[in-house]
Design a protein around this motif. Structure first.
Motif, mmCIF file in Angstrom:
data_model
loop_
_atom_site.group_PDB
_atom_site.id
_atom_site.type_symbol
_atom_site.label_atom_id
_atom_site.label_comp_id
_atom_site.label_asym_id
_atom_site.label_seq_id
_atom_site.Cartn_x
_atom_site.Cartn_y
_atom_site.Cartn_z
ATOM 1 N N GLY A 156 0.794 -1.220 0.000
ATOM 2 C CA GLY A 156 0.000 0.000 0.000
ATOM 3 C C GLY A 156 0.825 1.267 0.000
ATOM 4 O O GLY A 156 2.048 1.267 -0.137
ATOM 5 N N ASP A 157 0.128 2.421 0.201
ATOM 6 C CA ASP A 157 0.776 3.727 0.157
ATOM 7 C C ASP A 157 1.904 3.849 1.172
ATOM 8 O O ASP A 157 2.930 4.479 0.890
ATOM 9 C CB ASP A 157 -0.249 4.839 0.429
ATOM 10 N N ALA A 158 1.719 3.281 2.346
ATOM 11 C CA ALA A 158 2.723 3.451 3.406
ATOM 12 C C ALA A 158 4.069 2.878 2.994
ATOM 13 O O ALA A 158 5.116 3.376 3.421
ATOM 14 C CB ALA A 158 2.247 2.785 4.694
ATOM 15 N N ASP A 159 4.060 1.843 2.150
ATOM 16 C CA ASP A 159 5.300 1.197 1.763
ATOM 17 C C ASP A 159 5.764 1.568 0.364
ATOM 18 O O ASP A 159 6.966 1.675 0.119
ATOM 19 C CB ASP A 159 5.140 -0.331 1.834
ATOM 20 N N ASN A 160 4.844 1.741 -0.557
ATOM 21 C CA ASN A 160 5.234 1.877 -1.955
ATOM 22 C C ASN A 160 4.617 3.075 -2.665
ATOM 23 O O ASN A 160 4.302 3.026 -3.853
ATOM 24 C CB ASN A 160 4.921 0.588 -2.720
ATOM 25 N N PHE A 161 4.422 4.154 -1.924
ATOM 26 C CA PHE A 161 4.091 5.431 -2.560
ATOM 27 C C PHE A 161 5.000 6.453 -1.906
ATOM 28 O O PHE A 161 4.951 6.658 -0.700
ATOM 29 C CB PHE A 161 2.623 5.806 -2.351
ATOM 30 N N TRP A 162 5.868 7.080 -2.701
ATOM 31 C CA TRP A 162 6.947 7.897 -2.136
ATOM 32 C C TRP A 162 6.675 9.381 -2.357
ATOM 33 O O TRP A 162 6.232 9.792 -3.426
ATOM 34 C CB TRP A 162 8.270 7.519 -2.787
ATOM 35 N N GLN A 163 6.968 10.167 -1.321
ATOM 36 C CA GLN A 163 6.940 11.621 -1.457
ATOM 37 C C GLN A 163 8.002 12.208 -0.538
ATOM 38 O O GLN A 163 8.254 11.683 0.539
ATOM 39 C CB GLN A 163 5.562 12.187 -1.119
ATOM 40 N N ALA A 200 10.692 -8.855 6.305
ATOM 41 C CA ALA A 200 11.380 -7.609 5.948
ATOM 42 C C ALA A 200 11.516 -6.708 7.172
ATOM 43 O O ALA A 200 12.575 -6.119 7.425
ATOM 44 C CB ALA A 200 10.640 -6.879 4.837
ATOM 45 N N GLU A 201 10.440 -6.613 7.951
ATOM 46 C CA GLU A 201 10.486 -5.805 9.172
ATOM 47 C C GLU A 201 11.445 -6.407 10.194
ATOM 48 O O GLU A 201 12.064 -5.682 10.978
ATOM 49 C CB GLU A 201 9.085 -5.679 9.768
ATOM 50 N N GLY A 203 14.211 -7.859 9.450
ATOM 51 C CA GLY A 203 15.580 -7.643 9.007
ATOM 52 C C GLY A 203 16.144 -8.676 8.062
ATOM 53 O O GLY A 203 17.270 -8.533 7.591
ATOM 54 N N ARG A 204 15.370 -9.728 7.754
ATOM 55 C CA ARG A 204 15.918 -10.725 6.826
ATOM 56 C C ARG A 204 16.036 -10.145 5.418
ATOM 57 O O ARG A 204 17.019 -10.414 4.711
ATOM 58 C CB ARG A 204 15.041 -11.967 6.802
ATOM 59 N N PHE A 205 15.023 -9.386 4.993
ATOM 60 C CA PHE A 205 15.040 -8.772 3.669
ATOM 61 C C PHE A 205 15.431 -7.303 3.817
ATOM 62 O O PHE A 205 14.786 -6.557 4.542
ATOM 63 C CB PHE A 205 13.679 -8.896 2.985
ATOM 64 N N LEU A 206 16.488 -6.902 3.120
ATOM 65 C CA LEU A 206 17.016 -5.541 3.223
ATOM 66 C C LEU A 206 16.732 -4.791 1.934
ATOM 67 O O LEU A 206 17.167 -5.201 0.851
ATOM 68 C CB LEU A 206 18.531 -5.584 3.479
ATOM 69 N N GLU A 207 16.009 -3.683 2.050
ATOM 70 C CA GLU A 207 15.762 -2.837 0.876
ATOM 71 C C GLU A 207 17.045 -2.107 0.516
ATOM 72 O O GLU A 207 17.651 -1.437 1.354
ATOM 73 C CB GLU A 207 14.663 -1.818 1.173
ATOM 74 N N ILE A 208 17.477 -2.224 -0.745
ATOM 75 C CA ILE A 208 18.706 -1.544 -1.169
ATOM 76 C C ILE A 208 18.456 -0.487 -2.241
ATOM 77 O O ILE A 208 19.330 0.351 -2.482
ATOM 78 C CB ILE A 208 19.759 -2.547 -1.692
#
Length: 875
Positions: A156-163, A200-201, A203-208
């Motif tokens: 959703g917006d909280a994760d994948n809508f950027w501003q 992901a939260e 820590g196993r999956f790291l956003e790069i």
């Protein structure tokens, strides 16, 4: 792969694909009042995304300095407690201004991450999230990366809508994650959407990498307006990628922080406990905050009690606090800046240029805070001597409010003295202060209406009247007090006749003193309120609102006036020599220097800078009067007065004229241009696309700078054994002599056969290969490459292993082309040999180099060459 190599590869990858390399902009956003600091790579391109600032390129790549320590994006309080959060970090990014969109952005990212020529991260380690409504992005990930739907999650917006902020460019985004627990040969995990989010939260999956598809401009009321052209803004955290590439669990365990953590351990007398995450918090804070402090100082932010300077001071004092918790009672961040300059100075030359300044300012601030701590300790000792076994909450709050003691520091010191702290009482006192602050903010501008009642922490009116600014005419005046506010350890006054200038138009606020009947106040802060300008500072003791003498620090004011008048002369000279496109874009007028930002594309040639400086000095020497007058705004424009980039003007404006310079200005100035004495340019730089910056000195500052240069010239002349006026000639002689020697060396190398210039030690036969082992004193990469090329030319089945004997030592390996064709690589061999000394390196398939980890082990490595080659060829 070191962070510097990741940074270089990223820039090279995108410049080879048509992107313009754009330097990092300043951490202080140019002409963007919505941001405290530059917090993302796209900040310098914001106006371009909005269609307001066209550029002569449509693709860009940057490595942007960022700080997140204030405003919406504020990571300060969690820094040190997590593996990923930082106040300062580097954001790699590629951008498209309406030229390419989702397909190309996804293809570029996937190639850079997975290709063996770049990061070479295995595709099975990678997972993707897209906005839940973005079916196009999901399809493109399937088509380009050949990923199944089970590894592309819609969020959703909280994760994948950027501003970037509450307003401005925004859009859906795609995020690339690395599975930190994946091992070669493992099949990708089979996870539901909720399982992926949970891991992901955890820590196993790291956003790069975040790919933002800029489609909208969000207005203050939340309305999304399509941008003129859909664009791309991506951001990849260098620290995170470095952690992945270096195989470490924490960003702090990468080479970016290793030197800082090691030096912090040396300074506090105990090495960084890498395996104990809780015990390492303060070390990580020191490493992180050193970076933030140094980069902010280098970009012109100075510690103060408001705005960006206040945030910088908070970061610095938080670092001091953690050093104190580690037992350190001397400046710690200051010596750490030297490590930072060494590790990052090549990427950011401003650190090298200002190394002494960074150390000195940081040390001064640290020592100032130590003095505050000492004052607080004296108060703490008074409480303990009185026999108290528990420090009351009100006293703990006073230590916090007056002396800057965080509650955990008070608890630590109290425990050392065998007493406890009423933390609950402290929190209640802190909440009462917050309520008082909120109540004070509800009164218009801070100062109360006449007749307002007095309350603790609130304003009390003394007499009716309207404040008058008299600072244009005098720096000292007798005046009544209209209102005052006395807080714990602080006094603020609203004066009837106010000589103190309030920061505006780039000119910094005045400082000075207020002398009352039996009391005095050092004016440290000048602030705006509805009824006028408020002056304030630290204050202890009795106070009565009597008639006072308000005295501005006159030497400081005169220095500010010189620098402010100089900005007007500089502006006019720039327009005369560069063209009328030059317009002021910002300025800083301080007592010790001036900084002037202006619209212009590209650096200014040194000869042109000299002409501009000469022009300014000629106007100074003409000693023309500086005239100020009030007139209607349209009349001022008709007169030719210049209005500036972001100022707002009333119906009546103040016009300042000096020669042919006519500007609207509310600042203070010299009486004649001759009062500037001397003008000297100290630097020029770029702060954003199309915006240049010059910094300069006037009066005593300019004289002192010339005096320093003269002293340095005399020192150089002494070293060269020449008179100062013969230094250039002597240098030309030395350079000519160097050229002759280099030419003779090249002839000697060329004349000595393939191995000319080397001391050949041994020729070995290993599994049919002829292996030459030799030594060299050369450190020149081009010369070594030339030796390798001559060695390889026309030969086959040959290997050269070259040991550098200068400095810490080095190892170089060259292979003939037939061996490379068999799949053998020089980089593999050189790393095997270097590993015996604790070193590593790399290069091209036919020639590679490595550094020696421990020079003392190089002889052992040399003895083992045959055995290493035998094993290498056999595999």
């Amino acid at each position: 792969m070191k962070a510097s190599e990741i940074r270089r590869r990223f820039i090279t990858f995108f410049t080879e694909r048509g992107h313009r390399e754009v330097p990092s902009s300043s951490l202080v956003p140019a002409d963007d009042p919505t941001l405290l600091f530059t917090n993302a790579g796209m900040v310098q391109f914001k106006r371009t995304f909005l269609g307001q600032e066209p550029r002569n390129y449509v693709r860009a790549v940057t490595c942007q300095k960022c700080v997140r320590a204030g405003g919406k994006h504020n990571d300060l309080e969690v820094v040190g407690h997590t593996r990923r959060h930082h106040t300062f970090f580097e954001m790699l990014g590629n951008f498209s201004f309406g030229e390419y969109f989702k397909r190309e952005a996804i293809a570029f990212a996937w190639e850079f991450i997975t290709s063996s020529d770049h990061l070479n991260i295995h595709p099975d380690r990678l997972w993707i999230s897209v906005h839940e409504s973005d079916d196009e992005a999901r399809r493109l990930w399937r088509d380009i990366a050949h990923l199944p739907d089970g590894r592309i999650y819609g969020l959703g917006d909280a994760d994948n809508f950027w501003q970037m902020g509450d307003t401005g460019p925004c859009g859906p985004c795609a995020e690339i994650y690395v599975d930190l627990e994946w091992k070669a040969g493992d099949p990708p995990a089979d996870l539901t959407r909720s399982e992926f989010v949970e891991l992901a939260e955890a820590g196993r999956f790291l956003e790069i990498w975040n790919l933002v598809f800029m489609q909208y401009d969000r207005s203050a009321d939340g309305t999304l307006t399509p941008l003129p052209k859909p664009s791309v803004d991506t951001g990849a955290g260098l620290e995170r990628i470095a952690a992945v590439m270096q195989g470490v669990e924490s960003n702090y365990h990468t080479d970016l922080f290793a030197g800082l953590l090691a030096e912090a351990g040396r300074l506090v007398g105990s090495p960084y406990p890498e395996s104990d995450e809780a015990a390492g918090v303060s070390y990580r804070v020191l490493a992180d905050h050193t970076r933030a402090v140094a980069f902010l100082l280098a970009d012109g932010v100075y510690p103060s009690n408001d705005g960006r300077g206040y945030v910088l001071r908070r970061i610095l004092r938080r670092g001091v606090r953690h050093a104190w918790l580690l037992g350190r009672r001397e400046p710690t961040l200051a010596p750490l800046t030297a490590i930072l300059v060494r590790t990052m100075g090549s990427a950011y030359p401003e650190l090298l240029e200002k190394a002494d300044f960074l150390r000195d300012v940081t040390e001064t601030e640290e020592r100032r805070f130590f003095e505050t701590i000492e004052d607080g300790l004296a108060r703490l000792d008074q409480i303990i001597v009185s026999g108290a076994s528990t420090i009351p909450g009100e006293e703990a709050f006073k230590l916090y409010d007056t002396f800057g003691f965080p509650i955990d520091l008070t608890e630590l010191i109290a425990a050392e003295r065998g007493v406890s702290v009423d933390v609950t009482g402290f929190e209640h006192a802190l909440e009462r202060q917050r309520k008082r602050s909120r109540a004070a903010r509800t009164t218009a501008g801070g100062a109360p209406a006449v007749g307002a009642s007095r309350s603790r922490g609130g304003w009390q009116s003394v007499r009716r009247g309207r404040q008058k600014f008299v600072g244009y005419d005098t720096t000292e005046t007798e005046t009544d007090i209209l209102a005052f506010r006395q807080l714990e350890g602080r006094l603020e006054l609203l004066l009837h006749r106010n000589p103190f200038y309030l920061e505006s138009g780039g000119q910094v606020s005045d400082r000075g003193r207020i002398l009352g009947d039996g009391w005095s106040l050092t004016v440290e802060d000048v602030a705006s309120a509805k009824r006028g300008t408020i002056v304030g500072g630290e204050f202890e003791g009795p106070f009565e609102p009597t008639t006072v003498d308000a005295i501005v620090d006159e030497p400081r004011r005169r220095s500010i006036e010189r620098n402010h008048s100089a900005t007007h002369l500089v502006h006019a000279a720039l327009r005369r020599h560069l063209g009328t496109h030059v317009r002021q874009q910002g300025s800083l007028v301080a007592p010790d220097r001036l900084r002037f930002d202006f619209s212009h594309h590209g650096p200014i040639e040194p000869a042109m800078l000299d002409r501009i400086a000469r022009d300014v000095n000629e106007h100074i020497w003409e000693n023309v009067p500086v005239e100020t007058r009030q007139m209607a705004y349209p009349d001022a424009l008709a007169l030719g007065a210049m209005a500036f980039f972001s100022e707002k003007y009333g119906d009546v404006v103040r016009v300042v004229t000096m020669g042919d310079s006519i500007e609207l200005c509310g600042g203070t100035h010299v009486g004649t241009t001759g009062a500037l004495g001397l003008f000297r340019l100290s630097s020029q730089s770029g702060v954003a696309a199309g915006v240049r910056r010059i910094e300069a000195l006037t009066g005593p500052g300019a004289y002192e700078a010339l005096d320093v240069l003269e002293t340095q010239l005399e020192a150089v002349a002494g070293s060269l054994k020449a008179q100062p006026d013969q230094v250039t000639h002597r240098l030309e002689q030395l350079l000519a002599e160097r050229d002759r020697l280099e030419s003779r060396l090249a002839e000697a190398l060329a004349g000595g056969g393939v191995m000319g210039g080397l001391r050949e030690e041994a020729t070995l036969d290993v599994r049919g290969l002829t292996v030459t082992v030799a030594e060299t004193t050369s450190e020149d990469r081009e010369e070594l490459g030339s030796i390798a090329d001559r060695f390889r030319s026309g030969e086959s089945g040959r290997v050269l292993v070259l040991f550098g004997t200068v400095g810490r030592g080095a190892i170089h390996v060259a292979l003939t082309d037939d061996l490379v064709a068999r799949g053998l690589k020089a980089g593999d061999l050189v790393n095997r040999i270097a590993a015996l000394s604790g070193g590593r390196g790399g290069g091209r398939p036919h020639f590679a180099s490595a550094g020696a980890g421990d020079p003392a082990l190089l002889p052992d490595a040399r003895q083992a060459v045959a055995a290493v080659l035998d094993e290498w060829v056999g595999t």
